[in-house]
Design an enzyme around this catalytic site. Sequence first.
Site, PDB file in Angstrom:
ATOM      1  N   ASP A 172       0.899  -1.271   0.055  1.00 29.19           N
ATOM      2  CA  ASP A 172       0.090  -0.034  -0.148  1.00 29.19           C
ATOM      3  C   ASP A 172       0.849   1.233  -0.182  1.00 29.19           C
ATOM      4  O   ASP A 172       0.497   2.168  -0.721  1.00 29.19           O
ATOM      5  CB  ASP A 172      -0.792   0.039   1.254  1.00 29.19           C
ATOM      6  CG  ASP A 172      -2.031  -0.957   1.010  1.00 29.19           C
ATOM      7  OD1 ASP A 172      -2.498  -1.498   0.151  1.00 29.19           O
ATOM      8  OD2 ASP A 172      -3.069  -0.538   1.990  1.00 29.19           O
ATOM      9  N   CYS A 220       0.664  -8.309   5.231  1.00 28.81           N
ATOM     10  CA  CYS A 220       0.343  -6.865   5.128  1.00 28.81           C
ATOM     11  C   CYS A 220      -1.266  -6.692   4.830  1.00 28.81           C
ATOM     12  O   CYS A 220      -1.627  -7.588   3.994  1.00 28.81           O
ATOM     13  CB  CYS A 220       1.094  -5.922   3.960  1.00 28.81           C
ATOM     14  SG  CYS A 220       2.849  -5.888   4.498  1.00 28.81           S
ATOM     15  N   ASP A 221      -1.895  -5.770   5.241  1.00 25.02           N
ATOM     16  CA  ASP A 221      -3.227  -5.083   4.795  1.00 25.02           C
ATOM     17  C   ASP A 221      -4.135  -6.008   4.369  1.00 25.02           C
ATOM     18  O   ASP A 221      -4.629  -6.901   5.033  1.00 25.02           O
ATOM     19  CB  ASP A 221      -3.104  -4.002   3.942  1.00 25.02           C
ATOM     20  CG  ASP A 221      -4.204  -2.888   3.814  1.00 25.02           C
ATOM     21  OD1 ASP A 221      -5.331  -3.481   4.607  1.00 25.02           O
ATOM     22  OD2 ASP A 221      -4.269  -1.714   3.697  1.00 25.02           O
ATOM     23  N   LYS A 222      -4.613  -6.138   2.937  1.00 21.67           N
ATOM     24  CA  LYS A 222      -5.469  -7.068   2.621  1.00 21.67           C
ATOM     25  C   LYS A 222      -5.066  -8.492   2.501  1.00 21.67           C
ATOM     26  O   LYS A 222      -5.856  -9.366   2.185  1.00 21.67           O
ATOM     27  CB  LYS A 222      -5.947  -6.446   0.926  1.00 21.67           C
ATOM     28  CG  LYS A 222      -6.469  -5.174   0.816  1.00 21.67           C
ATOM     29  CD  LYS A 222      -5.416  -4.087   0.926  1.00 21.67           C
ATOM     30  CE  LYS A 222      -4.185  -4.718  -0.021  1.00 21.67           C
ATOM     31  NZ  LYS A 222      -3.095  -3.827   0.755  1.00 21.67           N
ATOM     32  N   CYS A 256       4.587  -2.290   8.413  1.00 20.65           N
ATOM     33  CA  CYS A 256       5.236  -1.117   9.072  1.00 20.65           C
ATOM     34  C   CYS A 256       4.681  -0.762  10.541  1.00 20.65           C
ATOM     35  O   CYS A 256       3.744  -1.476  10.715  1.00 20.65           O
ATOM     36  CB  CYS A 256       4.451  -0.073   8.203  1.00 20.65           C
ATOM     37  SG  CYS A 256       5.055   0.101   6.334  1.00 20.65           S
ATOM     38  N   GLU A 281      -7.035   4.001  -0.396  1.00 18.97           N
ATOM     39  CA  GLU A 281      -6.511   4.814   0.677  1.00 18.97           C
ATOM     40  C   GLU A 281      -5.935   6.094   0.471  1.00 18.97           C
ATOM     41  O   GLU A 281      -5.123   6.449  -0.375  1.00 18.97           O
ATOM     42  CB  GLU A 281      -5.450   3.936   1.432  1.00 18.97           C
ATOM     43  CG  GLU A 281      -6.180   2.665   1.980  1.00 18.97           C
ATOM     44  CD  GLU A 281      -4.941   1.786   3.042  1.00 18.97           C
ATOM     45  OE1 GLU A 281      -5.161   1.113   3.586  1.00 18.97           O
ATOM     46  OE2 GLU A 281      -3.817   2.355   2.805  1.00 18.97           O
ATOM     47  N   SER A 314      -5.643   5.286   5.175  1.00 17.47           N
ATOM     48  CA  SER A 314      -4.680   4.273   5.810  1.00 17.47           C
ATOM     49  C   SER A 314      -4.816   4.254   7.172  1.00 17.47           C
ATOM     50  O   SER A 314      -5.434   5.149   7.992  1.00 17.47           O
ATOM     51  CB  SER A 314      -3.313   4.772   5.221  1.00 17.47           C
ATOM     52  OG  SER A 314      -2.265   3.988   5.995  1.00 17.47           O
TER      53      SER A 314
END
Length: 565
Positions: free
Chosen positions: A88, A129-131, A201, A453, A479
């Site tokens: 991202d 990460c994320d998704k 992150c 985002e 985000s």
Amino acid sequence: MTSQLYDLMEMRSDIVKKGVARAPQRSLFKALGLLDEELDKPLIGVAVAESEIVPGHIHLGTIAKAVADGIRIAGGTPVRFPVIGVCDGIAMGHDGMRYSLVTRELIADSIECMTMAHGFDALVCIPNCDKIVPGMLIGAARMNLPTVLVSGGPMLAGRNNGKPLTLTTIFEAVGAVSAGKMSETELAELEETACPGCGSCSGMFTANSMNCVTEALGMALAGNGTIPAVMAERIRLAKRTGILILDVLRKNVRPRDVLTEKAFLNALALDMALGCSTNTVLHLPAIAHAAGARFTNFSALVNQVSANTPNLCRLAPAGQAVVEELHTAGGVPAVLAELAKKSLIDLSATTVYGTLADSVKGAINRDERVIRRIDDPFSTTGGLAALAGNIAPDGCIVKQSAVTHSMLKHEGPARIFDSEDAAFESIMGGKIKAGDVVVIRYEGPCGGPGMKEMLGPTAALAGMGLGDKVALVTDGRFSGATRGAAIGHVSPEAARGGAIGLLKDGDVIAIDIVNRSINAKLSAEELAERKSKWTPPPPKAVDPLSYLSRYARLVSSASTGAVFE
């Protein structure tokens, strides 16, 4: 061990490896170098999102090897296959961000296709990460085969003059340079040190939020969300996960046994205590949808849980602490233990290793500066709030723990933009003033398409010293690294006729996070008049044969998790 555990089981993998008719399949397995002795054991799929483009994923090959070692120790045969993942941070601020959220469905689909086609008995998913985390959980829930997750772990924070740095630091520094508050030389120095190595992150951004929430859901072992990526403890966790999946298979514990209504309520309680990313409110209902745990009004549930659950942690971007400090303080088990003191979680909930009580047993809060005691919270309500009103009748979401007290109630004139790019250009050009409400529309799941985002605009405002003076409202999303009065997921979205698309420059927007409301100071008659004259703008330039075009046709509202209809 194999005969002791599995002789009485009918293994799903028998469909690809047993009997005379499966000699062709066995010959292909042998082309992979597998022995008959390995084919006699359960085949465990290892879905790993390793790549050389995502810092959170670059080391996942090491995690996958440790998982495979654990599987072999426990008497199984690991079979690794790849999964995609978008970074991202790299995709942020340009058209690449359209391709972020949309990968969640691709990931779920690819895991289903690979697992079902090859007859795996069980699955270990390795996201970070994320998704990628919710995509894997959605795929697992859909197939309902024994599954455990283990993530790659958070990145260590960068350091500058003894202070922790995160990716937010860099995004906000861009605004500071634009406002003349920082030199480009100082920015370059931060750029070298903010992200020191592999891992997701280092703040409580979406990736770490989802990896922590996965612990509360019961689909991963304790430590999944907080053990730093570079620690040997992460390797040991991966090995234990490989060992665990054979036990989960033997006991036939399925994702839908774990992902129950009880689990989602526990996940939301942890979410509120940690102050997680607003994206969790997009992903949790989507996972619940795949697991068959349907909630009629997820926004109302968010507010219900938030009202009863204190915010115990203020991790970056809401505060200065980073995820490695949360781990040192006791991690997710210590937070759950605090919540359990007031019965705010259900410790009887089923997990892949037993019950949630097993995770909390022996948990110690080692740093009350990072994890506040239940009777001394940062706030008596949770980290997220769902708002509703005449421009968001189906709701919207804000990370209230990252909003300054002065912005919890705010009224100001709307500054309307029909894209993120136009808003960012105006912000960087110094055209947004204290008191304004920046409205960014036609960036929802359908209108984006892809629901970008928008860390760039929020971080720029913060870096320019306007983070506590300007609100942002969008049918897109923010985000997990965003702080300030950033209100996303406005539903219905503008592209599908939502009232956010009827606003004009200068309309006064009244935001009341305390009382969970957001309204334009317009009469119902005025909004109806504008609606009667509204026509949708031309679709954004997207190839009609592209995945984005298909996504726009299939995706539902953010209020229901942006799942496919």
